[in-house]
Design a protein around this motif. Structure first.
Motif, mmCIF file in Angstrom:
data_model
loop_
_atom_site.group_PDB
_atom_site.id
_atom_site.type_symbol
_atom_site.label_atom_id
_atom_site.label_comp_id
_atom_site.label_asym_id
_atom_site.label_seq_id
_atom_site.Cartn_x
_atom_site.Cartn_y
_atom_site.Cartn_z
ATOM 1 N N ASP A 32 -32.711 15.158 -17.246
ATOM 2 C CA ASP A 32 -32.236 16.513 -16.976
ATOM 3 C C ASP A 32 -31.044 16.757 -17.893
ATOM 4 O O ASP A 32 -29.926 16.282 -17.641
ATOM 5 C CB ASP A 32 -31.850 16.648 -15.506
ATOM 6 C CG ASP A 32 -31.617 18.099 -15.091
ATOM 7 O OD1 ASP A 32 -31.483 18.960 -15.972
ATOM 8 O OD2 ASP A 32 -31.569 18.361 -13.869
ATOM 9 N N ALA A 33 -31.288 17.482 -18.972
ATOM 10 C CA ALA A 33 -30.300 17.684 -20.033
ATOM 11 C C ALA A 33 -29.539 18.980 -19.797
ATOM 12 O O ALA A 33 -30.086 20.067 -19.953
ATOM 13 C CB ALA A 33 -30.997 17.713 -21.394
ATOM 14 N N ARG A 41 -29.438 20.820 -9.054
ATOM 15 C CA ARG A 41 -30.539 21.357 -8.226
ATOM 16 C C ARG A 41 -31.895 20.778 -8.617
ATOM 17 O O ARG A 41 -32.649 20.293 -7.769
ATOM 18 C CB ARG A 41 -30.569 22.881 -8.385
ATOM 19 C CG ARG A 41 -31.739 23.582 -7.708
ATOM 20 C CD ARG A 41 -31.916 24.974 -8.286
ATOM 21 N NE ARG A 41 -32.359 24.942 -9.679
ATOM 22 C CZ ARG A 41 -32.100 25.891 -10.563
ATOM 23 N NH1 ARG A 41 -31.365 26.941 -10.223
ATOM 24 N NH2 ARG A 41 -32.561 25.782 -11.804
ATOM 25 N N ASP A 42 -32.203 20.810 -9.925
ATOM 26 C CA ASP A 42 -33.523 20.366 -10.370
ATOM 27 C C ASP A 42 -33.644 18.849 -10.323
ATOM 28 O O ASP A 42 -34.689 18.314 -9.953
ATOM 29 C CB ASP A 42 -33.798 20.891 -11.780
ATOM 30 C CG ASP A 42 -33.753 22.410 -11.835
ATOM 31 O OD1 ASP A 42 -34.141 23.059 -10.845
ATOM 32 O OD2 ASP A 42 -33.312 22.954 -12.867
ATOM 33 N N PHE A 69 -37.996 8.571 -21.955
ATOM 34 C CA PHE A 69 -38.337 9.436 -20.831
ATOM 35 C C PHE A 69 -39.742 10.009 -20.986
ATOM 36 O O PHE A 69 -40.189 10.315 -22.090
ATOM 37 C CB PHE A 69 -37.318 10.570 -20.706
ATOM 38 C CG PHE A 69 -35.910 10.077 -20.544
ATOM 39 C CD1 PHE A 69 -35.438 9.683 -19.304
ATOM 40 C CD2 PHE A 69 -35.061 9.979 -21.639
ATOM 41 C CE1 PHE A 69 -34.143 9.207 -19.152
ATOM 42 C CE2 PHE A 69 -33.770 9.497 -21.500
ATOM 43 C CZ PHE A 69 -33.306 9.122 -20.254
ATOM 44 N N ASP A 70 -40.397 10.187 -19.841
ATOM 45 C CA ASP A 70 -41.721 10.823 -19.837
ATOM 46 C C ASP A 70 -41.596 12.328 -20.038
ATOM 47 O O ASP A 70 -42.528 12.981 -20.521
ATOM 48 C CB ASP A 70 -42.437 10.528 -18.514
ATOM 49 C CG ASP A 70 -42.633 9.038 -18.303
ATOM 50 O OD1 ASP A 70 -43.458 8.454 -19.023
ATOM 51 O OD2 ASP A 70 -41.941 8.459 -17.432
ATOM 52 N N GLY A 71 -40.461 12.874 -19.650
ATOM 53 C CA GLY A 71 -40.234 14.303 -19.816
ATOM 54 C C GLY A 71 -38.754 14.617 -19.915
ATOM 55 O O GLY A 71 -37.905 13.875 -19.396
ATOM 56 N N ILE A 72 -38.453 15.707 -20.600
ATOM 57 C CA ILE A 72 -37.078 16.216 -20.680
ATOM 58 C C ILE A 72 -37.060 17.618 -20.084
ATOM 59 O O ILE A 72 -37.931 18.448 -20.392
ATOM 60 C CB ILE A 72 -36.567 16.247 -22.134
ATOM 61 C CG1 ILE A 72 -36.472 14.819 -22.691
ATOM 62 C CG2 ILE A 72 -35.202 16.940 -22.220
ATOM 63 C CD1 ILE A 72 -36.099 14.755 -24.159
ATOM 64 N N TRP A 73 -36.087 17.872 -19.244
ATOM 65 C CA TRP A 73 -35.922 19.161 -18.573
ATOM 66 C C TRP A 73 -34.583 19.742 -19.003
ATOM 67 O O TRP A 73 -33.535 19.164 -18.740
ATOM 68 C CB TRP A 73 -35.963 18.962 -17.056
ATOM 69 C CG TRP A 73 -35.799 20.194 -16.234
ATOM 70 C CD1 TRP A 73 -34.640 20.665 -15.686
ATOM 71 C CD2 TRP A 73 -36.822 21.107 -15.828
ATOM 72 N NE1 TRP A 73 -34.877 21.817 -14.971
ATOM 73 C CE2 TRP A 73 -36.211 22.106 -15.043
ATOM 74 C CE3 TRP A 73 -38.192 21.171 -16.064
ATOM 75 C CZ2 TRP A 73 -36.925 23.157 -14.477
ATOM 76 C CZ3 TRP A 73 -38.911 22.224 -15.509
ATOM 77 C CH2 TRP A 73 -38.284 23.199 -14.730
ATOM 78 N N ALA A 74 -34.618 20.875 -19.708
ATOM 79 C CA ALA A 74 -33.397 21.534 -20.171
ATOM 80 C C ALA A 74 -33.463 22.996 -19.751
ATOM 81 O O ALA A 74 -33.783 23.881 -20.548
ATOM 82 C CB ALA A 74 -33.250 21.403 -21.689
#
Length: 207
Positions: free
Chosen positions: A55-56, A62-63, A109-114
């Motif tokens: 989570d960038a 929250r996320d 990471f499998d995913g990045i959330w920005a």
């Protein structure tokens, strides 16, 4: 070139993080309870069960909390020390304080959330910033980011904003290693700002 990128981005991000330092509680209160499930449904099916998400620019956390509650592993950071502390308290994670281009880890990471975070990076620095973060993705990983819809850049209330539309997105991505898996527009999730439009993008990294 790297030093120039860091100097330009750091100046814009430091100005913005100063805003969030001073207004952390107000920002936390206005965002922590927002229901973002409509965004998660596009992203989470692309992440393996129990996968690791970065989570960038996590803001309130929250996320990150939502991902943890769904069984994912999460690493999070934010440029504001005050928000990082609040996010840490909310999630139980150790939330690092750093700028995008300062973030370093040996993890992949499998995913990045920005979510609503990269829009504070100047447009001229976005490709390099995204490439830096994408370097922590596993091959075949996915990268979600969102921007206020439009064109141009602005300094508002002490924060730098980079607006994005489809043409600007395509141009920016031409110098990255990523491709567009999906893109769509939404209204702001906060009811009081429902007239504002956002460009949501999920980027893919080749195997």
């Amino acid at each position: 070139m790297i030093d120039l990128l860091q100097n330009t981005t750091s100046q814009a991000m430091t100005t913005t993080s100063d805003f969030y330092q001073k207004n952390a509680l107000q920002f936390y209160s206005s965002t922590v309870g927002v229901d973002a499930r409509e965004l998660y449904k596009f992203f989470l099916p692309l992440i393996p069960n129990g996968g690791h998400i970065l989570d960038a620019g996590c803001g309130s956390g929250r996320d990150a909390r939502a991902f943890l509650n769904r069984g994912y592993k999460v690493t999070a950071f934010d440029a504001s020390a005050n928000l990082a502390a609040m996010a840490s308290q909310l999630t139980g994670l150790t939330v690092q304080t750093c700028l995008f281009n300062e973030f370093q880890t040996k993890r992949q990471f499998d995913g990045i959330w920005a979510c609503a975070s990269l829009l504070h990076v100047p447009y001229s620095d976005l490709a390099a910033t995204i490439n830096h973060l994408a370097g922590f993705l596993v091959p075949g990983g996915y990268f979600y980011c969102s921007f206020k819809y439009g064109q141009g850049e602005a300094l508002r209330d002490g924060r730098h904003f980079t607006y994005m539309d489809d043409a600007l997105l395509q141009n920016m991505l031409s110098s990255t290693e990523l491709w567009i898996h999906n893109s769509w527009t939404t209204r702001d999730l906060r009811p009081e700002r429902a007239t504002e439009q956002w460009l949501n993008v999920i980027l893919g990294l080749n195997d």
